[in-house]
Design a protein around this motif. Structure first.
Motif, mmCIF file in Angstrom:
data_model
loop_
_atom_site.group_PDB
_atom_site.id
_atom_site.type_symbol
_atom_site.label_atom_id
_atom_site.label_comp_id
_atom_site.label_asym_id
_atom_site.label_seq_id
_atom_site.Cartn_x
_atom_site.Cartn_y
_atom_site.Cartn_z
ATOM 1 N N ALA A 228 0.842 -1.201 0.000
ATOM 2 C CA ALA A 228 0.000 0.000 0.000
ATOM 3 C C ALA A 228 0.880 1.254 0.000
ATOM 4 O O ALA A 228 2.104 1.174 0.027
ATOM 5 N N ILE A 229 0.227 2.411 -0.038
ATOM 6 C CA ILE A 229 0.944 3.690 0.042
ATOM 7 C C ILE A 229 0.105 4.647 0.885
ATOM 8 O O ILE A 229 -1.119 4.689 0.762
ATOM 9 N N GLY A 230 0.765 5.383 1.778
ATOM 10 C CA GLY A 230 0.039 6.340 2.610
ATOM 11 C C GLY A 230 -0.497 7.495 1.782
ATOM 12 O O GLY A 230 -1.675 7.841 1.845
ATOM 13 N N THR A 231 0.371 8.105 1.002
ATOM 14 C CA THR A 231 -0.006 9.144 0.038
ATOM 15 C C THR A 231 0.817 8.924 -1.219
ATOM 16 O O THR A 231 2.041 8.789 -1.143
ATOM 17 N N ILE A 232 0.157 8.897 -2.373
ATOM 18 C CA ILE A 232 0.864 8.643 -3.630
ATOM 19 C C ILE A 232 1.868 9.747 -3.930
ATOM 20 O O ILE A 232 1.765 10.863 -3.427
ATOM 21 N N GLU A 233 2.818 9.424 -4.778
ATOM 22 C CA GLU A 233 3.773 10.425 -5.241
ATOM 23 C C GLU A 233 3.021 11.572 -5.909
ATOM 24 O O GLU A 233 2.166 11.363 -6.764
ATOM 25 N N HIS A 234 3.381 12.797 -5.535
ATOM 26 C CA HIS A 234 2.692 13.969 -6.074
ATOM 27 C C HIS A 234 3.498 15.226 -5.777
ATOM 28 O O HIS A 234 4.420 15.211 -4.962
ATOM 29 N N ALA A 235 3.160 16.312 -6.427
ATOM 30 C CA ALA A 235 3.628 17.648 -6.067
ATOM 31 C C ALA A 235 2.402 18.442 -5.633
ATOM 32 O O ALA A 235 1.279 18.132 -6.033
ATOM 33 N N ASP A 236 2.595 19.452 -4.795
ATOM 34 C CA ASP A 236 1.454 20.187 -4.243
ATOM 35 C C ASP A 236 1.015 21.306 -5.192
ATOM 36 O O ASP A 236 1.837 22.161 -5.555
ATOM 37 N N PRO A 237 -0.266 21.358 -5.584
ATOM 38 C CA PRO A 237 -0.757 22.407 -6.489
ATOM 39 C C PRO A 237 -1.132 23.676 -5.724
ATOM 40 O O PRO A 237 -2.267 24.145 -5.775
ATOM 41 N N ASP A 238 -0.167 24.237 -4.978
ATOM 42 C CA ASP A 238 -0.416 25.427 -4.177
ATOM 43 C C ASP A 238 0.806 26.339 -4.232
ATOM 44 O O ASP A 238 1.724 26.121 -5.028
ATOM 45 N N PHE A 239 0.835 27.381 -3.396
ATOM 46 C CA PHE A 239 2.010 28.235 -3.294
ATOM 47 C C PHE A 239 3.069 27.595 -2.398
ATOM 48 O O PHE A 239 4.243 27.485 -2.751
ATOM 49 N N LEU A 240 2.608 27.176 -1.199
ATOM 50 C CA LEU A 240 3.530 26.723 -0.156
ATOM 51 C C LEU A 240 2.782 25.818 0.802
ATOM 52 O O LEU A 240 1.591 26.016 1.053
ATOM 53 N N THR A 241 3.483 24.822 1.342
ATOM 54 C CA THR A 241 2.897 23.920 2.335
ATOM 55 C C THR A 241 3.769 23.911 3.585
ATOM 56 O O THR A 241 4.988 23.840 3.493
ATOM 57 N N ILE A 242 3.111 23.998 4.750
ATOM 58 C CA ILE A 242 3.784 23.837 6.046
ATOM 59 C C ILE A 242 3.239 22.573 6.680
ATOM 60 O O ILE A 242 2.019 22.409 6.796
ATOM 61 N N LEU A 243 4.116 21.667 7.081
ATOM 62 C CA LEU A 243 3.688 20.374 7.611
ATOM 63 C C LEU A 243 4.218 20.139 9.020
ATOM 64 O O LEU A 243 5.413 20.285 9.286
ATOM 65 N N LEU A 244 3.310 19.756 9.898
ATOM 66 C CA LEU A 244 3.640 19.287 11.243
ATOM 67 C C LEU A 244 3.518 17.773 11.224
ATOM 68 O O LEU A 244 2.463 17.245 10.873
ATOM 69 N N GLN A 245 4.584 17.046 11.557
ATOM 70 C CA GLN A 245 4.536 15.579 11.521
ATOM 71 C C GLN A 245 5.048 14.987 12.823
ATOM 72 O O GLN A 245 5.849 15.598 13.535
ATOM 73 N N PRO A 266 12.605 17.274 16.332
ATOM 74 C CA PRO A 266 11.783 17.804 17.432
ATOM 75 C C PRO A 266 11.580 19.315 17.324
ATOM 76 O O PRO A 266 12.528 20.074 17.158
ATOM 77 N N GLY A 267 10.326 19.732 17.357
ATOM 78 C CA GLY A 267 9.997 21.146 17.315
ATOM 79 C C GLY A 267 9.991 21.760 15.932
ATOM 80 O O GLY A 267 9.644 22.944 15.777
ATOM 81 N N ALA A 268 10.380 20.996 14.912
ATOM 82 C CA ALA A 268 10.499 21.563 13.559
ATOM 83 C C ALA A 268 9.203 21.410 12.766
ATOM 84 O O ALA A 268 8.354 20.569 13.067
ATOM 85 N N LEU A 269 9.071 22.231 11.738
ATOM 86 C CA LEU A 269 8.009 22.123 10.757
ATOM 87 C C LEU A 269 8.644 21.952 9.383
ATOM 88 O O LEU A 269 9.687 22.547 9.095
ATOM 89 N N VAL A 270 8.039 21.126 8.549
ATOM 90 C CA VAL A 270 8.528 20.894 7.187
ATOM 91 C C VAL A 270 7.865 21.904 6.257
ATOM 92 O O VAL A 270 6.656 22.138 6.338
ATOM 93 N N VAL A 271 8.642 22.518 5.377
ATOM 94 C CA VAL A 271 8.130 23.504 4.421
ATOM 95 C C VAL A 271 8.476 23.023 3.013
ATOM 96 O O VAL A 271 9.599 22.589 2.763
ATOM 97 N N ASN A 272 7.503 23.078 2.099
ATOM 98 C CA ASN A 272 7.832 22.756 0.710
ATOM 99 C C ASN A 272 7.178 23.717 -0.267
ATOM 100 O O ASN A 272 6.100 24.254 -0.028
ATOM 101 N N ILE A 273 7.902 23.958 -1.350
ATOM 102 C CA ILE A 273 7.449 24.844 -2.414
ATOM 103 C C ILE A 273 6.366 24.136 -3.221
ATOM 104 O O ILE A 273 6.488 22.956 -3.553
#
Length: 362
Positions: A228-245, A266-273
């Motif tokens: 299975a796959i949690g989320t398929i391979e993709h790019a985000d169709p937005d300006f910017l994404t901030i992720l807390l994991q 620890p304490g970090a957020l992931v950012v992607n274009i």
């Protein structure tokens, strides 16, 4: 989607039955399965099945420290520029969102998804017009299989949004987290503007921070994660994404044709274009493919904040920023509306497994 064999029709019926159950992936796991149901088995068409090797520990996603970023702005801007140009991903620490808020956001996300099926069912749906909705898998109708993931989505910045629409178990903390995420978004857009050689408020004045969507993801433990796959391979169709994991892991970025783990810091957020910022920067910044693996451990919890244009503003055009275009650097893309780009993005992905940006190239 083209249907051919009877097995395709059977699969479509199974996907429809799963969606109509409103039980989500968690409902299947709670039923005590020991094998992954066929509708979750990745078909060969899924690009996530390729390139399953990854680079060893000699490479890691950059971490940018935002502490006192005004006093050391040139250094921080340079770090953000290099990350946005080379990797499309970076992590930020000392970003201003309190630890308590992040912890409560994760706990509330877990709390919603752990509610009984009946309590969540009223929120289940995929209609674009719904500001708050709970659903399973984004690839359901594209690749004819389901992601191993349940999601609660809140379109908080919609002008008509009523916080009472959010489930009580997570209402207050989603609104609080949303305010902090917006403030961080404004800071990041200022840094990205300067990284492009523009004034700090350039991207903000283009309304890049105006609208955002909060997605609360829940990835149940999977008995056969290799299928299975949690989320398929993709790019985000937005300006910017901030992720807390959380610390379980599973997020991977495609870098130099290999998959790289994005570890929990620890304490970090992931950012992607996102794709739109790649378009607006005229390819100076890159929006890269990423995915989330299914894991035996779990549940994995993450909270994504997508900064995107309003889907209701159907006439506004987005294209390469004029200040970034010259005789030596002509525009790479034609202009597009958000509505047209979203449609193009998913059509291109279904047909060719490539970003919708490819269809906009001049």
């Amino acid at each position: 989607m083209v249907l051919g064999k009877s097995s395709d029709l059977d699969r479509l019926e199974q996907l429809k039955a799963f969606d109509e159950s409103k039980a989500g992936v968690k409902g299947i796991v709670d039923a005590g399965i020991t094998k992954v149901p066929p509708i979750f088995v990745r078909p060969k068409k899924d690009p996530s099945t390729a390139l399953n090797h990854k680079i060893s520990g000699h490479f890691s996603i950059p971490v940018v420290d935002l502490a006192n970023n005004e006093g050391r702005s040139a250094e921080v801007i340079d770090q953000v520029r290099r990350a946005a140009e080379s990797y499309g991903f970076f992590q930020v620490v000392n970003h201003g969102i309190p630890k308590r808020v992040m912890e409560e956001m994760m706990e509330a996300t877990h709390g919603f998804h752990e509610l009984p099926r009946e309590a969540k069912a009223e929120y289940y749906g995929r209609e674009l017009a719904r500001n708050v909705k709970y659903f399973s898998g984004s690839s359901l109708n594209l690749l004819m299989f389901a992601d191993w993931r349940d999601t609660l989505q809140c379109n908080i910045s919609d002008e008509q949004f009523d916080p009472q629409e959010i489930p009580l178990v997570c209402r207050d903390i989603i609104m609080e987290y949303s305010k902090h995420a917006h403030k961080l978004g404004v800071i990041l857009f200022a840094l990205l503007s300067e990284a492009l050689g523009l004034k700090p408020d350039h991207l903000k004045n283009m309304d890049c921070a105006e609208e955002h969507v909060i997605l609360n993801h829940y990835y149940p433990p999977c008995p056969e994660p290799e299928l299975a796959i949690g989320t398929i391979e993709h790019a985000d169709p937005d300006f910017l994404t901030i992720l807390l994991q959380d610390q379980i892991g599973g997020l991977q970025v495609l870098y130099q044709n290999q998959w790289i783990d994005v570890p929990h810091v620890p304490g970090a957020l992931v950012v992607n274009i996102g794709d739109l910022l790649q378009l607006m920067s005229n390819n100076k910044f890159i929006s890269v493919n990423h995915r989330v693996l299914a894991k035996k451990e779990g549940p994995r919890i993450s909270v994504a904040c997508f900064f995107r244009p309003s889907l209701e503003d159907s006439s506004r055009l987005y294209g390469p920023i004029k200040e970034l275009i010259s005789k030596e650097k002509p525009p790479v893309y034609r202009e597009t509306t958000m509505t047209d780009y979203i449609q193009c993005h998913y059509k291109q992905w279904e047909a060719n497994e490539v970003s919708g940006l490819e269809n906009l190239k001049l």
